[in-house]
Write an enzyme that holds these catalytic residues in place. Structure first.
Site, short mmCIF file in Angstrom:
data_model
loop_
_atom_site.label_atom_id
_atom_site.label_comp_id
_atom_site.label_asym_id
_atom_site.label_seq_id
_atom_site.Cartn_x
_atom_site.Cartn_y
_atom_site.Cartn_z
N GLY A 56 0.81 -1.22 0.00
CA GLY A 56 0.00 0.00 0.00
C GLY A 56 0.84 1.26 0.00
O GLY A 56 0.40 2.31 -0.47
N GLU A 115 1.42 1.89 -3.51
CA GLU A 115 0.15 2.28 -4.11
C GLU A 115 -0.20 3.72 -3.78
O GLU A 115 -0.75 4.44 -4.61
CB GLU A 115 -0.96 1.34 -3.64
CG GLU A 115 -0.78 -0.07 -4.20
CD GLU A 115 -1.80 -1.04 -3.65
OE1 GLU A 115 -1.81 -1.26 -2.42
OE2 GLU A 115 -2.59 -1.58 -4.43
N GLU A 154 2.28 -8.22 -1.74
CA GLU A 154 1.05 -8.76 -1.16
C GLU A 154 0.87 -10.25 -1.44
O GLU A 154 0.30 -10.98 -0.63
CB GLU A 154 -0.15 -7.99 -1.68
CG GLU A 154 -0.29 -6.58 -1.13
CD GLU A 154 0.47 -5.55 -1.94
OE1 GLU A 154 1.41 -5.92 -2.68
OE2 GLU A 154 0.16 -4.36 -1.79
N1 T1G Z 1 2.38 -3.59 8.79
C1 T1G Z 1 2.65 -3.65 10.10
N2 T1G Z 1 3.86 -3.94 10.63
C2 T1G Z 1 4.84 -4.18 9.76
C3 T1G Z 1 4.66 -4.13 8.36
C4 T1G Z 1 3.36 -3.82 7.89
N3 T1G Z 1 3.09 -3.71 6.59
N4 T1G Z 1 5.85 -4.43 7.78
C5 T1G Z 1 6.71 -4.64 8.77
N5 T1G Z 1 6.13 -4.50 9.96
C6 T1G Z 1 6.76 -4.62 11.27
C7 T1G Z 1 7.27 -6.02 11.53
O1 T1G Z 1 6.23 -6.82 12.04
C8 T1G Z 1 8.34 -5.73 12.57
O2 T1G Z 1 7.66 -5.46 13.78
C9 T1G Z 1 8.92 -4.40 12.11
O3 T1G Z 1 7.92 -3.81 11.27
C10 T1G Z 1 10.20 -4.55 11.33
O4 T1G Z 1 9.90 -5.50 10.29
C11 T1G Z 1 -3.63 -2.48 0.46
C12 T1G Z 1 -3.20 -4.81 1.62
C13 T1G Z 1 9.08 -3.36 5.32
C14 T1G Z 1 10.89 -4.66 4.14
O5 T1G Z 1 4.05 -7.05 2.87
O6 T1G Z 1 8.60 -6.75 3.93
O7 T1G Z 1 -0.18 -3.18 1.75
O8 T1G Z 1 8.81 -7.23 15.14
O9 T1G Z 1 11.74 -7.09 10.89
O10 T1G Z 1 13.78 -6.47 7.90
O11 T1G Z 1 -2.41 -3.47 -1.23
O12 T1G Z 1 9.01 -5.61 7.18
O13 T1G Z 1 9.63 -4.86 15.19
O14 T1G Z 1 7.39 -5.44 16.21
O15 T1G Z 1 10.62 -7.16 8.60
O16 T1G Z 1 13.74 -3.89 8.05
C15 T1G Z 1 2.19 -5.20 2.17
C16 T1G Z 1 5.97 -6.38 4.77
C17 T1G Z 1 1.18 -5.16 3.25
C18 T1G Z 1 5.65 -5.48 3.61
C19 T1G Z 1 11.14 -4.06 6.54
N6 T1G Z 1 3.49 -4.89 2.71
N7 T1G Z 1 7.13 -5.93 5.48
O17 T1G Z 1 12.02 -5.15 6.73
O18 T1G Z 1 12.12 -5.21 9.27
S1 T1G Z 1 -0.41 -5.56 2.64
C20 T1G Z 1 4.33 -5.89 3.04
C21 T1G Z 1 8.37 -6.20 4.99
C22 T1G Z 1 -0.83 -4.20 1.72
C23 T1G Z 1 -2.32 -3.10 0.11
C24 T1G Z 1 -2.03 -4.36 0.86
C25 T1G Z 1 9.49 -5.76 5.87
C26 T1G Z 1 10.13 -4.43 5.46
P1 T1G Z 1 8.41 -5.77 15.18
P2 T1G Z 1 11.12 -6.37 9.75
P3 T1G Z 1 13.02 -5.20 7.99
#
Ligand code: T1G
Length: 692
Positions: free
Chosen positions: A102, A105, A125
C-alpha cells in the site's frame, strides 16, 4: 499523531510517522486525508509533498489491522488515494526508502514520484496470500508496462527505484536528498498550466496482451494451487479495461483472497517469524553485546556452513581446526561452494574475494581468544564438547559468547564445563547452515538475557530466523520430528508403503515426505538415535522396520539405496521391491493384517503427531509460544507455508477435531504413542486455539 503537516512557503509536506515502517493504519490514513483536505482548502498552498520518516516511506497497509474492522474502516487507502489523485494541486511522493504494498500504491496515486536510487520497491502482497488492493494492479501496469508489472505483482519481488528509473513510475531518481528534490520538483510544477498527470488516465500498451496473459495464467496454474498468484493475473488483466472497471475487478479479488485460509496462514507466518525473536523475559531494550569478530571451531560440513553464514553478512571469521589437512579441506570447501554459486550467476568474483578475505584459518586457540563469539561445531559427542569448552573457558576473553552447535546434547551440561555458564548458549544451525534460515537458540538455565538478546539480533543480521528453545532432547524441531517419524514407521507396519506416505504428505504441501527425507539425511543417523532412545526410555517403542532396513545396509542416498533405490547421478527416488517385500513380511511377522490406509489418515497422523508434541513443548516452556513451533517448522522442516505451520493448521482444523482424531488413534495400533497433550485437551474443551 502518525502524520505531520508542515507548510514550507506554499509547499506542504505531509510526513508519515508511524513506526516501525509507517504502516498505513486507520489513524495514519485519517491523518493523510485530513492533511490533504487542509492543504486543498488553503489558498496559500500550491503543492503537496508526501514523505516518510525513519526506515521507510511506507511498508504498506498495517497488517496488524488485518482481521479487524479497522482494516476496512473509512477512510480506506483507496479513499485516500482517490483524494490525492483528484487534487488540482500537484502531489509529489518523496520516496527515500522502502515503498511497499500500500505504500507504493499511495505513491502511485500521487501525480509525481521522486525516489532515492536504492529505495526498495515492491508489491509483496502475494506473499501474504493477497494482491495489491489499492489500485496497484491497475496503476503499476500503466507506469511500467504490463509484463514488468505482472512479474512484480505475481512474484512479490523487491527491486529498487534505480532499476525502474527509466519508467514512468519515477519522475526523478536521486542519490540522496530526496525530500529537497521532491520539494523543488513540487515548486517547479506548482504553476504548471496543464493538468497534473494521473496514471489512471494512461492506457496499458501491449501488442499481444491476451496471449501473454493466457500463457502467464497457464504457467502459474501449473506450478501450484495457491489462489493469490492466479488472482494477480486476473486483476492485472483487468488493467486493459477502463480504469474504474479494472479497479472493481481488483477489489473483488482482494476481498476474496483476504478470507482464504492460505492468506490467513501466510499472514500468521509473517508475524510468527517476527515474534519469534521476542523472548518474554528478555526486555526489548536489553543491551546486546557487540559482535565484530567470530570464531568457528571445526571445519567440517556444519562448521563451513556456519562460517559462511557470517562471511556472507560481512563479518570476519577465524576457522580453527586440529590439523593442517582438515583446515585446508575446510577452506577449500568454502571456496568451492562460493565458486559453485558464482557459476549460477549469483555471486561475483569480487564478492568471493571479499568474503574469502574475511576468513582466516588457524590451528591455535591463541588466534581466536579475542573473538566476540565462538561457535563450536565439533563431533556430536559430549567428551569432545567438554574438551573444547574447558579450553574456551581458559582462553577466550571475558564477555565472549561461547556457543555450541549441538543438535541433541544438553547445553546445561556443556555450560558446566566452564566457569561462565551465563555466556554459554546453543546455536543450532540446520544443514546446509549457510542456506537454511532456521536457527534454534538454546538457552541454558544460566544463559544470560543479554546473550539471548545478542544472538537473536545477530541471527537477523546474518539472515536467519531465530527461535529460542529451552533445553530438552531434540530442543523443538528434532523432538517433534521424532514423533512424526514414529507414526510414519507404524503406518508401514499397518499397511502403507513408503511411496504412499511420502506422496500423501507431499500433496499436503511438505517439501519432502519422511522416507525421502531420511534417505537424504541418512537412515543410520536415525537408527543411532533410536538405539540411544531405546536404552534411555524402554517405553519408547517404534516400528522395527527402520532397523531392518539399516541391517540391510540401506542407509539412503549415500549408499545408493535406502527406503528407495537410487541410480548413480540421479537423485530420483525409485520404489524398491526388496524394501516393500520386507515391509509386508514384517507385518506378517507381527501378525498384523495389513489394511488400506487413506491419505487423509496418513496426513492426520503425521501432522497431529507434530501438533501434540508441540503442545507439550509449549506447556513445558521449552518454546515460549505456539507460533514459535510454527516458525521452526516453516523454516527448518519444509512444512508448507500456505498452511501456516503445524499449530496454526491445527487451529484452522479446530482443536476439538484434532483432539477427537488423536483419541481415535490412541485406540488403534501402538495407541500408547498418542498421549493427548493436556494443553491441547484444555484448549479443545474451551473451544480455543493455540494462537488465540
Ligand atoms: N504492517 C505492520 N507492521 C509491519 C509491516 C506492515 N506492513 N511491515 C513490517 N512491519 C513490522 C514487523 O512486524 C516488525 O515489527 C517491524 O515492522 C520490522 O519489520 C492495500 C493490503 C518493510 C521490508 O508485505 O517486507 O499493503 O517485530 O523485521 O527487515 O495493497 O518488514 O519490530 O514489532 O521485517 O527492516 C504489504 C511487509 C502489506 C511489507 C522491513 N506490505 N514488510 O524489513 O524489518 S499488505 C508488506 C516487509 C498491503 C495493500 C495491501 C518488511 C520491510 P516488530 P522487519 P526489515
Amino acid at each position: 499523531m502518525t502524520t505531520q503537516y508542515q507548510d514550507r512557503g506554499g509547499v506542504v509536506v505531509i510526513t508519515l510517522d508511524n513506526p516501525p515502517v509507517n504502516g498505513l493504519s486507520h489513524r495514519t490514513r485519517t491523518g493523510i486525508l485530513d492533511a490533504m483536505v487542509r492543504a486543498l482548502d488553503d489558498d496559500g498552498v500550491n503543492a503537496v509533498v508526501i514523505a516518510g520518516t525513519g526506515n521507510a516511506f511506507s511498508g504498506g497497509a498495517d497488517i496488524r489491522e488485518f482481521g479487524t474492522p479497522m482494516a476496512f474502516q473509512e477512510p480506506t487507502l483507496q479513499t485516500v488515494i482517490d483524494t490525492i489523485e483528484a487534487s488540482p494541486k500537484p502531489v509529489v511522493a518523496a520516496i527515500h526508502s522502502v515503498a511497499m504494498g500500500g505504500g507504493l500504491e499511495l505513491a502511485l496515486g500521487c501525480h509525481y514520484r521522486v525516489a532515492a536510487k536504492d529505495a526498495l520497491i515492491a508489491l509483496p502482497e502475494v506473499k501474504l496470500g493477497l494482491l495489491p488492493g489499492a489500485g496497484g494492479t491497475q496503476r503499476l501496469p500503466r507506469a511500467i508496462g504490463l509484463e514488468a508489472a505482472l512479474n512484480m505483482i505475481v512474484s512479490g519481488k523487491t527491486t529498487t527505484a534505480g532499476a525502474l528509473a527509466h519508467t514512468r513510475l519515477f519522475d526523478q531518481v536521486v542519490e540522496d536528498g530526496v525530500l529537497e528534490a521532491a520539494e523543488k520538483y513540487a515548486r517547479n510544477v506548482a504553476h504548471s498550466p496543464s493538468a497534473h498527470p494521473r496514471l489512471r488516465d494512461l492506457a496499458v500498451q501491449h501488442e499481444s496482451a491476451e496471449a501473454y496473459l493466457g500463457y502467464a495464467g497457464a504457467t502459474i496454474a501449473a506450478t501450484g494451487n495457491l489462489p493469490a498468484p492466479l488472482k494477480c493475473v486476473e486483476a492485472v488483466a483487468a488493467s486493459l479495461r477502463p480504469f474504474d472497471q479494472g479497479l472493481l475487478a481488483e477489489r473483488d479479488a482482494f476481498q476474496y483472497l483476504m478470507s482464504t485460509p492460505e492468506s490467513r496462514a501466510l499472514r500468521h507466518a509473517f508475524f510468527a517469524e517476527r515474534a519469534a525473536s521476542k523472548v518474554p523475559d528478555v526486555p526489548f531494550d536489553t543491551l546486546a553485546r557487540k559482535i565484530a569478530k567470530v570464531a568457528v571451531i571445526g571445519g567440517g560440513l556444519m562448521g563451513r556452513g556456519i562460517g559462511m553464514s557470517f562471511l556472507n553478512a560481512g563479518l570476519p571469521v577465524t576457522l580453527l581446526e586440529t590439523t593442517a589437512d582438515a583446515l585446508a579441506r575446510g577452506l577449500e570447501a568454502i571456496r568451492r561452494s562460493y565458486e559453485d554459486t558464482a557459476k549460477k550467476g549469483k555471486l561475483s568474483q569480487d564478492q568471493i574475494a571479499e568474503r574469502m578475505s574475511l576468513l582466516t584459518a588457524t590451528l591455535s586457540y591463541d588466534d581466536i581468544k579475542g573473538a566476540d563469539l565462538v561457535i563450536e561445531a565439533v563431533f556430536e559427542d559430549m567428551s569432545a564438547k567438554e574438551a573444547v569448552f574447558r579450553k574456551l573457558d581458559e582462553m577466550m576473553r571475558p564477555g565472549a559468547i561461547l556457543a555450541s552447535n549441538t543438535s541433541t546434547l544438553d547445553v546445561d551440561t556443556i555450560a558446566s564445563f566452564t566457569k561462565r555458564p551465563h555466556d554459554v548458549v546453543g546455536m543450532h544451525f540446520f544443514s546446509p547452515a549457510n542456506v537454511m534460515k532456521l536457527l534454534e537458540v538454546v538457552r541454558g538455565k544460566k544463559t544470560g538475557r543479554d546473550v539471548l538478546a545478542t544472538v537473536t539480533a545477530l541471527a537477523k543480521r546474518i539472515g536467519k530466523t531465530a527461535v529460542v528453545s529451552g533445553v530438552c532432547d531434540g530442543f523443538i524441531g528434532n523432538r517433534m520430528i521424532e514423533q512424526y517419524s514414529r507414526q510414519a514407521g507404524f503406518l508401514l507396519d499397518e499397511g502403507a508403503l513408503p511411496e504412499q506416505v511420502d506422496r500423501a504428505v507431499e500433496r499436503f504441501g511438505f517439501a519432502m515426505g519422511p522416507f525421502r527425507m531420511i534417505d537424504m539425511a541418512g537412515n543410520d543417523i536415525a537408527w543411532a538415535i533410536r538405539k540411544r532412545r531405546a536404552v534411555e526410555n524402554p517405553a519408547f517403542n517404534y516400528s522395527k522396520v527402520g532397523d531392518l532396513l539399516c541391517e540391510m545396509g540401506r542407509f539412503g542416498q549415500k549408499t545408493g539405496k535406502g527406503w528407495y533405490d537410487y541410480k548413480p547421478g540421479d537423485r530420483k527416488a525409485y520404489p524398491s521391491k526388496e524394501v516393500n517385500d520386507m515391509i509386508v513380511r514384517h507385518s506378517e511377522d507381527l501378525g498384523i493384517a495389513r489394511r488400506r490406509i487413506s491419505d487423509e489418515e496418513i496426513v492426520e497422523r503425521l501432522v497431529y503427531a507434530l501438533v501434540n508434541e508441540g503442545a507439550l513443548i509449549v506447556e513445558e516452556g521449552i518454546a515460549s509460544k505456539a507460533s514459535d513451533i510454527d516458525t521452526v517448522y516453516l523454516n527448518g522442516y519444509g512444512f508448507p507455508r500456505f498452511r501456516g505451520g503445524p499449530m496454526h493448521y491445527a487451529d484452522e482444523v479446530g482443536l476439538y477435531n484434532v483432539a477427537r482424531s488423536i483419541r481415535k488413534y490412541a485406540r488403534g495400533y501402538q495407541g500408547q504413542a498418542w498421549q493427548l497433550a493436556p494443553l491441547l485437551k484444555k484448549l479443545a474443551d474451551l473451544g480455543q486455539g493455540f494462537n488465540d
